[in-house]
Design a protein around this motif. Structure first.
Motif, PDB file in Angstrom:
ATOM      1  N   GLU A   1       0.834  -1.210   0.000  1.00  0.00           N
ATOM      2  CA  GLU A   1       0.000   0.000   0.000  1.00  0.00           C
ATOM      3  C   GLU A   1       0.869   1.260   0.000  1.00  0.00           C
ATOM      4  O   GLU A   1       1.862   1.333   0.727  1.00  0.00           O
ATOM      5  CB  GLU A   1      -0.910  -0.007   1.238  1.00  0.00           C
TER       6      GLU A   1
ATOM      7  N   ASP B   1      -4.321   3.669  -1.864  1.00  0.00           N
ATOM      8  CA  ASP B   1      -5.188   4.381  -0.926  1.00  0.00           C
ATOM      9  C   ASP B   1      -5.345   5.820  -1.432  1.00  0.00           C
ATOM     10  O   ASP B   1      -4.356   6.549  -1.554  1.00  0.00           O
ATOM     11  CB  ASP B   1      -4.561   4.351   0.474  1.00  0.00           C
TER      12      ASP B   1
ATOM     13  N   HIS C   1      -4.190   8.522   1.088  1.00  0.00           N
ATOM     14  CA  HIS C   1      -2.728   8.592   1.163  1.00  0.00           C
ATOM     15  C   HIS C   1      -2.154   9.262  -0.088  1.00  0.00           C
ATOM     16  O   HIS C   1      -1.215  10.056   0.001  1.00  0.00           O
ATOM     17  CB  HIS C   1      -2.114   7.192   1.302  1.00  0.00           C
TER      18      HIS C   1
ATOM     19  N   HIS D   1      -8.192   1.459  -1.580  1.00  0.00           N
ATOM     20  CA  HIS D   1      -8.736   1.963  -0.317  1.00  0.00           C
ATOM     21  C   HIS D   1      -9.363   3.299  -0.663  1.00  0.00           C
ATOM     22  O   HIS D   1      -8.657   4.250  -0.993  1.00  0.00           O
ATOM     23  CB  HIS D   1      -7.635   2.136   0.728  1.00  0.00           C
TER      24      HIS D   1
ATOM     25  N   ASN E   1     -10.976   6.449   0.163  1.00  0.00           N
ATOM     26  CA  ASN E   1     -11.139   7.367   1.287  1.00  0.00           C
ATOM     27  C   ASN E   1     -11.000   8.797   0.817  1.00  0.00           C
ATOM     28  O   ASN E   1     -10.161   9.091  -0.029  1.00  0.00           O
ATOM     29  CB  ASN E   1     -10.037   7.116   2.328  1.00  0.00           C
TER      30      ASN E   1
ATOM     31  N   HIS F   1      -8.541  10.040   7.244  1.00  0.00           N
ATOM     32  CA  HIS F   1      -9.571   9.664   6.281  1.00  0.00           C
ATOM     33  C   HIS F   1     -10.882  10.397   6.557  1.00  0.00           C
ATOM     34  O   HIS F   1     -11.258  10.580   7.707  1.00  0.00           O
ATOM     35  CB  HIS F   1      -9.830   8.155   6.360  1.00  0.00           C
TER      36      HIS F   1
ATOM     37  N   GLU G   1     -12.466   2.970   4.110  1.00  0.00           N
ATOM     38  CA  GLU G   1     -11.879   2.966   5.465  1.00  0.00           C
ATOM     39  C   GLU G   1     -12.223   4.313   6.098  1.00  0.00           C
ATOM     40  O   GLU G   1     -11.363   5.028   6.584  1.00  0.00           O
ATOM     41  CB  GLU G   1     -10.360   2.823   5.403  1.00  0.00           C
TER      42      GLU G   1
HETATM   43 ZN   LIG Z   1      -5.513   2.354   3.576  1.00  0.00          ZN
END
Ligand SMILES: [Zn+2]
Length: 278
Positions: free
Chosen positions: A142, A176, A179, A211, A213, A226, A257
């Motif tokens: 990730e 993500d 991120h 992911h 978010n 998030h 998430e």
């Molecule tokens: Zn994540």
């Protein structure tokens, strides 16, 4: 489109899968064991087999998330061995439950003067785990949040570390979106560049899960906080729309998430189905 969220295993693995179905999710993520510990779990094989069967029958895809103390850049030998054992245990559970792979965060910078040392250690860790892993599921690397300049925030690093591992076919990626936004990889306006670069690097050929978010902070903030997708963060609906409609992401599960205290998961999954389901 496959949409889902992170789910607790308080009711076991089959229980988690059933909860996903009850939330109208077609994908979910779960911790294979206690998320705060690296100890080995003697898991219930019947429960994991039932989870696998239920997911196959209901076309639900899943991934696990390794416990928080799992680091691919551990500081000492003792920690290193514990992490390797724990990761093998996570993979065993992930496989038994029929999940695609186990998500692991990219490593951290262990020395400011020698950036390569961190990548080298990560590759050694991955090689050691994967040389002992004979199952089907993968390790899913990730991307990190973190200010530009810290490691694991770019598609180049993810692709290169994978390429340099002995058994790269057992490594996939998890992207993500929070991120990516926090690190400045994706600032909301440069998706076409990110996409183009990812295609060049072969990143999307090995992308297994998103992911999904929103971010409580502005792009490049370096903050991993998030937020819920619609109207709760700095990433606009239009920016998400551009990302989600990329053909490269068409068959990838999108897993929330996000804070369920602010928007319950069943509502947020419903919103995703309404906006982007097909
Ligand atoms: Zn994540």
């Amino acid at each position: 489109m496959k949409f889902g969220c992170h789910i607790s295993i308080r009711e076991g693995y089959l229980g988690a899968a059933k909860q996903a179905a009850a939330l109208n999710a077609s994908a979910f993520q779960y911790f294979p064991k206690n998320p705060r510990s690296l100890s080995i779990k003697e898991f219930n094989k019947e429960d994991s087999a039932l989870c696998k069967r239920f997911c196959t029958e209901n076309a639900i895809e899943s991934v696990t998330h390794t416990p928080y103390p799992t680091s691919l850049t551990p500081r000492d030998e003792n920690k290193r061995n514990k992490i390797i054992e724990s990761l093998l245990n996570d993979l065993e559970i992930t496989d038994a439950c029929g999940s695609i792979g186990a998500v692991v965060h990219f490593g951290k910078l262990i020395s400011n003067d020698d950036r390569l040392a961190s990548y080298q250690l990560m590759i050694e860790m991955l090689n050691e785990v994967l040389s002992q892993w004979k199952g089907n599921c993968k390790i899913l690397l990730e991307n990190n949040a973190g200010i530009p300049g810290s490691i694991g925030t770019t598609l180049e690093e993810l692709a290169q570390v994978r390429n340099l591992c002995d058994q790269s076919e057992k490594i996939g990626f998890c992207l993500d979106t929070c991120h990516a936004f926090a690190s400045g990889l994706w600032d909301g306006e440069n998706w076409n560049d990110v996409l183009g670069r990812g295609i060049e690097l072969g990143f999307f050929d090995h992308l297994e899960v998103i992911h999904f978010n929103n971010s409580k902070y502005e792009p490049g903030s370096g903050k991993d906080r998030h937020a819920n997708i619609f109207g709760h963060g700095y990433i606009s609906e239009k920016q998400f729309d551009q990302l989600i409609k990329s053909p490269q992401l068409a068959n990838i599960p999108f897993i929330l998430e996000t804070p369920k205290e602010e928007v319950p998961h069943n509502e947020e999954i419903q919103q995703l189905h309404e906006k982007w389901g097909r």
